[in-house]
Design a protein around this motif. Sequence first.
Motif, PDB file in Angstrom:
ATOM      1  N   LEU A   9       0.844  -1.211   0.000  1.00 17.56           N
ATOM      2  CA  LEU A   9       0.000   0.000   0.000  1.00 17.56           C
ATOM      3  C   LEU A   9       0.872   1.251   0.000  1.00 17.56           C
ATOM      4  N   GLY A  10       1.825   1.314  -0.937  1.00 18.66           N
ATOM      5  CA  GLY A  10       2.736   2.455  -1.013  1.00 18.66           C
ATOM      6  C   GLY A  10       2.138   3.582  -1.839  1.00 18.66           C
ATOM      7  N   ASN A  11       3.004   4.339  -2.499  1.00 18.71           N
ATOM      8  CA  ASN A  11       2.558   5.499  -3.286  1.00 18.71           C
ATOM      9  C   ASN A  11       1.501   5.122  -4.315  1.00 18.71           C
ATOM     10  N   MET A  12       1.653   3.960  -4.912  1.00 18.23           N
ATOM     11  CA  MET A  12       0.702   3.512  -5.940  1.00 18.23           C
ATOM     12  C   MET A  12      -0.406   2.655  -5.335  1.00 18.23           C
ATOM     13  N   GLY A  13      -0.013   1.690  -4.500  1.00 15.26           N
ATOM     14  CA  GLY A  13      -0.994   0.736  -3.972  1.00 15.26           C
ATOM     15  C   GLY A  13      -2.080   1.406  -3.150  1.00 15.26           C
ATOM     16  N   PHE A  30      -2.757  -5.673   3.595  1.00 11.73           N
ATOM     17  CA  PHE A  30      -1.524  -5.917   4.355  1.00 11.73           C
ATOM     18  C   PHE A  30      -0.366  -5.143   3.728  1.00 11.73           C
ATOM     19  N   ASP A  31       0.458  -4.564   4.607  1.00  9.11           N
ATOM     20  CA  ASP A  31       1.707  -3.900   4.215  1.00  9.11           C
ATOM     21  C   ASP A  31       2.636  -4.004   5.418  1.00  9.11           C
ATOM     22  N   LEU A  32       3.946  -3.886   5.181  1.00  8.71           N
ATOM     23  CA  LEU A  32       4.893  -3.906   6.300  1.00  8.71           C
ATOM     24  C   LEU A  32       4.842  -2.594   7.073  1.00  8.71           C
ATOM     25  N   SER A  33       4.274  -1.560   6.478  1.00  5.90           N
ATOM     26  CA  SER A  33       4.229  -0.222   7.100  1.00  5.90           C
ATOM     27  C   SER A  33       2.887   0.009   7.794  1.00  5.90           C
ATOM     28  N   THR A  63      -1.137  -7.565  -5.713  1.00 10.57           N
ATOM     29  CA  THR A  63       0.117  -7.167  -5.086  1.00 10.57           C
ATOM     30  C   THR A  63       0.668  -5.953  -5.824  1.00 10.57           C
ATOM     31  N   MET A  64       1.209  -4.988  -5.061  1.00  8.70           N
ATOM     32  CA  MET A  64       1.818  -3.780  -5.645  1.00  8.70           C
ATOM     33  C   MET A  64       3.089  -3.512  -4.857  1.00  8.70           C
ATOM     34  N   LEU A  65       4.154  -4.215  -5.214  1.00  6.58           N
ATOM     35  CA  LEU A  65       5.379  -4.277  -4.422  1.00  6.58           C
ATOM     36  C   LEU A  65       6.549  -3.658  -5.188  1.00  6.58           C
ATOM     37  N   PRO A  66       7.654  -3.356  -4.471  1.00  2.00           N
ATOM     38  CA  PRO A  66       8.740  -2.618  -5.130  1.00  2.00           C
ATOM     39  C   PRO A  66       9.402  -3.359  -6.297  1.00  2.00           C
ATOM     40  N   ALA A  67       9.803  -4.623  -6.113  1.00  2.00           N
ATOM     41  CA  ALA A  67      10.634  -5.277  -7.137  1.00  2.00           C
ATOM     42  C   ALA A  67      10.388  -6.784  -7.161  1.00  2.00           C
ATOM     43  N   GLN A  73       9.131 -13.494  -3.084  1.00  2.00           N
ATOM     44  CA  GLN A  73       9.048 -13.901  -1.666  1.00  2.00           C
ATOM     45  C   GLN A  73       7.595 -13.994  -1.199  1.00  2.00           C
ATOM     46  N   VAL A  74       6.780 -13.010  -1.586  1.00  2.00           N
ATOM     47  CA  VAL A  74       5.387 -12.987  -1.117  1.00  2.00           C
ATOM     48  C   VAL A  74       4.599 -14.186  -1.672  1.00  2.00           C
ATOM     49  N   TYR A  75       4.859 -14.565  -2.931  1.00  2.00           N
ATOM     50  CA  TYR A  75       4.078 -15.668  -3.517  1.00  2.00           C
ATOM     51  C   TYR A  75       4.709 -17.044  -3.282  1.00  2.00           C
ATOM     52  N   SER A  95       2.950  -4.788  -9.760  1.00  2.29           N
ATOM     53  CA  SER A  95       4.301  -4.238  -9.587  1.00  2.29           C
ATOM     54  C   SER A  95       5.021  -4.219 -10.943  1.00  2.29           C
ATOM     55  N   THR A  96       6.037  -3.363 -11.048  1.00  2.00           N
ATOM     56  CA  THR A  96       6.915  -3.396 -12.223  1.00  2.00           C
ATOM     57  C   THR A  96       8.119  -4.250 -11.864  1.00  2.00           C
ATOM     58  N   ILE A  97       8.228  -5.430 -12.471  1.00  2.00           N
ATOM     59  CA  ILE A  97       9.307  -6.357 -12.131  1.00  2.00           C
ATOM     60  C   ILE A  97       9.856  -6.984 -13.410  1.00  2.00           C
ATOM     61  N   ASP A 244      14.872   7.581  -9.926  1.00  2.00           N
ATOM     62  CA  ASP A 244      15.176   6.241  -9.383  1.00  2.00           C
ATOM     63  C   ASP A 244      14.347   5.169 -10.093  1.00  2.00           C
ATOM     64  N   LEU A 245      13.055   5.448 -10.304  1.00  2.00           N
ATOM     65  CA  LEU A 245      12.190   4.448 -10.947  1.00  2.00           C
ATOM     66  C   LEU A 245      12.526   4.293 -12.424  1.00  2.00           C
ATOM     67  N   MET A 246      12.918   5.402 -13.067  1.00  2.00           N
ATOM     68  CA  MET A 246      13.301   5.292 -14.482  1.00  2.00           C
ATOM     69  C   MET A 246      14.560   4.438 -14.630  1.00  2.00           C
ATOM     70  N   VAL A 247      15.524   4.621 -13.715  1.00  2.00           N
ATOM     71  CA  VAL A 247      16.743   3.802 -13.778  1.00  2.00           C
ATOM     72  C   VAL A 247      16.386   2.320 -13.587  1.00  2.00           C
ATOM     73  N   LYS A 248      15.489   2.059 -12.627  1.00  2.00           N
ATOM     74  CA  LYS A 248      15.046   0.669 -12.409  1.00  2.00           C
ATOM     75  C   LYS A 248      14.416   0.111 -13.688  1.00  2.00           C
ATOM     76  N   ASP A 249      13.511   0.875 -14.296  1.00  2.00           N
ATOM     77  CA  ASP A 249      12.780   0.374 -15.464  1.00  2.00           C
ATOM     78  C   ASP A 249      13.699   0.189 -16.672  1.00  2.00           C
TER      79      ASP A 249
HETATM   80  P1  NAD Z   1       6.401   2.143  -2.691  1.00  2.00           P
HETATM   81  O1  NAD Z   1       7.789   1.852  -2.275  1.00  2.00           O
HETATM   82  O2  NAD Z   1       5.791   3.481  -2.394  1.00  2.00           O
HETATM   83  O3  NAD Z   1       5.398   1.025  -2.120  1.00  2.00           O
HETATM   84  C1  NAD Z   1       5.713  -0.334  -1.962  1.00  2.00           C
HETATM   85  C2  NAD Z   1       4.995  -0.839  -0.725  1.00  2.00           C
HETATM   86  O4  NAD Z   1       5.213  -2.248  -0.606  1.00  2.00           O
HETATM   87  C3  NAD Z   1       5.502  -0.210   0.588  1.00  2.00           C
HETATM   88  O5  NAD Z   1       4.415   0.351   1.300  1.00  2.00           O
HETATM   89  C4  NAD Z   1       6.149  -1.370   1.326  1.00  2.00           C
HETATM   90  O6  NAD Z   1       6.018  -1.272   2.736  1.00  2.00           O
HETATM   91  C5  NAD Z   1       5.366  -2.542   0.779  1.00  2.00           C
HETATM   92  N1  NAD Z   1       6.048  -3.835   0.895  1.00  2.00           N
HETATM   93  C6  NAD Z   1       7.315  -4.164   0.566  1.00  2.00           C
HETATM   94  N2  NAD Z   1       7.544  -5.473   0.811  1.00  2.00           N
HETATM   95  C7  NAD Z   1       6.391  -5.978   1.309  1.00  2.00           C
HETATM   96  C8  NAD Z   1       5.993  -7.258   1.772  1.00  2.00           C
HETATM   97  N3  NAD Z   1       6.828  -8.302   1.769  1.00  2.00           N
HETATM   98  N4  NAD Z   1       4.727  -7.423   2.220  1.00  2.00           N
HETATM   99  C9  NAD Z   1       3.866  -6.384   2.240  1.00  2.00           C
HETATM  100  N5  NAD Z   1       4.183  -5.134   1.823  1.00  2.00           N
HETATM  101  C10 NAD Z   1       5.442  -4.938   1.366  1.00  2.00           C
HETATM  102  O7  NAD Z   1       6.373   1.878  -4.292  1.00  2.00           O
HETATM  103  P2  NAD Z   1       5.301   2.432  -5.354  1.00  2.00           P
HETATM  104  O8  NAD Z   1       5.735   3.754  -5.879  1.00  2.00           O
HETATM  105  O9  NAD Z   1       3.933   2.242  -4.805  1.00  2.00           O
HETATM  106  O10 NAD Z   1       5.542   1.393  -6.551  1.00  2.00           O
HETATM  107  C11 NAD Z   1       5.082   0.057  -6.482  1.00  2.00           C
HETATM  108  C12 NAD Z   1       5.381  -0.603  -7.811  1.00  2.00           C
HETATM  109  O11 NAD Z   1       4.744   0.142  -8.858  1.00  2.00           O
HETATM  110  C13 NAD Z   1       6.877  -0.636  -8.157  1.00  2.00           C
HETATM  111  O12 NAD Z   1       7.167  -1.859  -8.760  1.00  2.00           O
HETATM  112  C14 NAD Z   1       7.044   0.538  -9.108  1.00  2.00           C
HETATM  113  O13 NAD Z   1       8.134   0.347 -10.006  1.00  2.00           O
HETATM  114  C15 NAD Z   1       5.710   0.510  -9.841  1.00  2.00           C
HETATM  115  N6  NAD Z   1       5.289   1.786 -10.414  1.00  2.00           N
HETATM  116  C16 NAD Z   1       5.442   2.942  -9.716  1.00  2.00           C
HETATM  117  C17 NAD Z   1       5.033   4.130 -10.304  1.00  2.00           C
HETATM  118  C18 NAD Z   1       5.196   5.444  -9.552  1.00  2.00           C
HETATM  119  O14 NAD Z   1       5.063   6.510 -10.177  1.00  2.00           O
HETATM  120  N7  NAD Z   1       5.419   5.417  -8.243  1.00  2.00           N
HETATM  121  C19 NAD Z   1       4.467   4.151 -11.587  1.00  2.00           C
HETATM  122  C20 NAD Z   1       4.271   2.936 -12.245  1.00  2.00           C
HETATM  123  C21 NAD Z   1       4.696   1.764 -11.656  1.00  2.00           C
END
Ligand code: NAD
Length: 300
Positions: A9-13, A30-33, A63-67, A73-75, A95-97, A244-249
């Motif tokens: 549930l981060g910036n996108m989730g 569910f989120d770690l935060s 799921t909407m996770l960083p990488a 790991q989650v699945y 997620s973008t992975i 940072d996200l552009m470098v990842k992508d």
């Molecule tokens: P973020 O870091 O803000 O959010 C990720 C969330 O996942 C965090 O809240 C973190 O606590 C949680 N998390 C990590 N591991 C976990 C686990 N094991 N169990 C539960 N929760 C867990 O990232 P974001 O910006 O929301 O991006 C998420 C995905 O979307 C990334 O893959 C990113 O590349 C992609 N994306 C982001 C954008 C953007 O503009 N931010 C645009 C398109 C795609």
Amino acid sequence: MTTIAFIGLGNMGSPMAKNLLAAGHALRIFDLSEPALADVARAGGVIADSAQAACTGAEVVITMLPAGKHVRQVYTGVDGLLTVLNRDTLCLDASTIDSETAREVGLAAADQGIQFMDTPVSGGVAAAQAGTLAFMCGGTEEAFQRARPILEGMGNSEKIFHAGPGGSGQVAKAANNMVLAIHMIGTCEALTMGANAGLDPAVLSEIMKASSGNNWSLQVYNPWPEVMAGSPASNGYQPGFMVDLMVKDLGLAMEVARGSGVDNALGRLALELYAAHQADGNGTMDFSSILNRLRGDPRP
Ligand code: NAD
């Protein structure tokens, strides 16, 4: 109404989950935060103690996770979701992975009769909040038809695409963001060249928008400050979409290129430029700030 487990549930989730709640779905979250959980709980999500617990009674998992490592790991990790999900569960990983992880997790799920799709998004935080994300989906046609009404709760129904089998959504996402980086850099070069040769960047932008140089970076995300109201460039390069996200992508695009035998020279150069821009301290700036580098002032 569908019962959905939403994990990440981060910036996108967070805005995506809130839009699903607004669309009338029941969410177990569910989120770690803790703050991230509390924020979506205020909108009606029911907090679970773990990812597994969130899936109790859920028909769909999102799921909407960083990488890729987090998704794996989650699945498929010890006590991963695949050990607890019912056979008829639909899993959507937005997620973008890397496409390899998406394919492998999809195959592991299919082994247990669980439908898994990679459903990465385009549009960023603003589109996540507005519920206008584009989705590019990899998996079976049956899973796509099941996924569509759920994805429509978070995205624009005209921008939900079935790219192909498992992993294809991630390939499409990598291809799109590679060309995004290339035309952003090209647009910055053209505007800098014109400005240094005495043109007004706003006038040059209008000329190119009406000509064959028109592109998304120029038209809806103009990188020159004050040319376009509301753009990150007119707001001190606050993201938007972070460097940072552009470098990842771009790293993910390099993996796809290597795996498909393509020498993506421009993609490689775009990665070099964005990695240098990141190393200069611009990681959390909007990706259009690459203009400053091309103007000879790369520091934030
Ligand atoms: P973020 O870091 O803000 O959010 C990720 C969330 O996942 C965090 O809240 C973190 O606590 C949680 N998390 C990590 N591991 C976990 C686990 N094991 N169990 C539960 N929760 C867990 O990232 P974001 O910006 O929301 O991006 C998420 C995905 O979307 C990334 O893959 C990113 O590349 C992609 N994306 C982001 C954008 C953007 O503009 N931010 C645009 C398109 C795609």
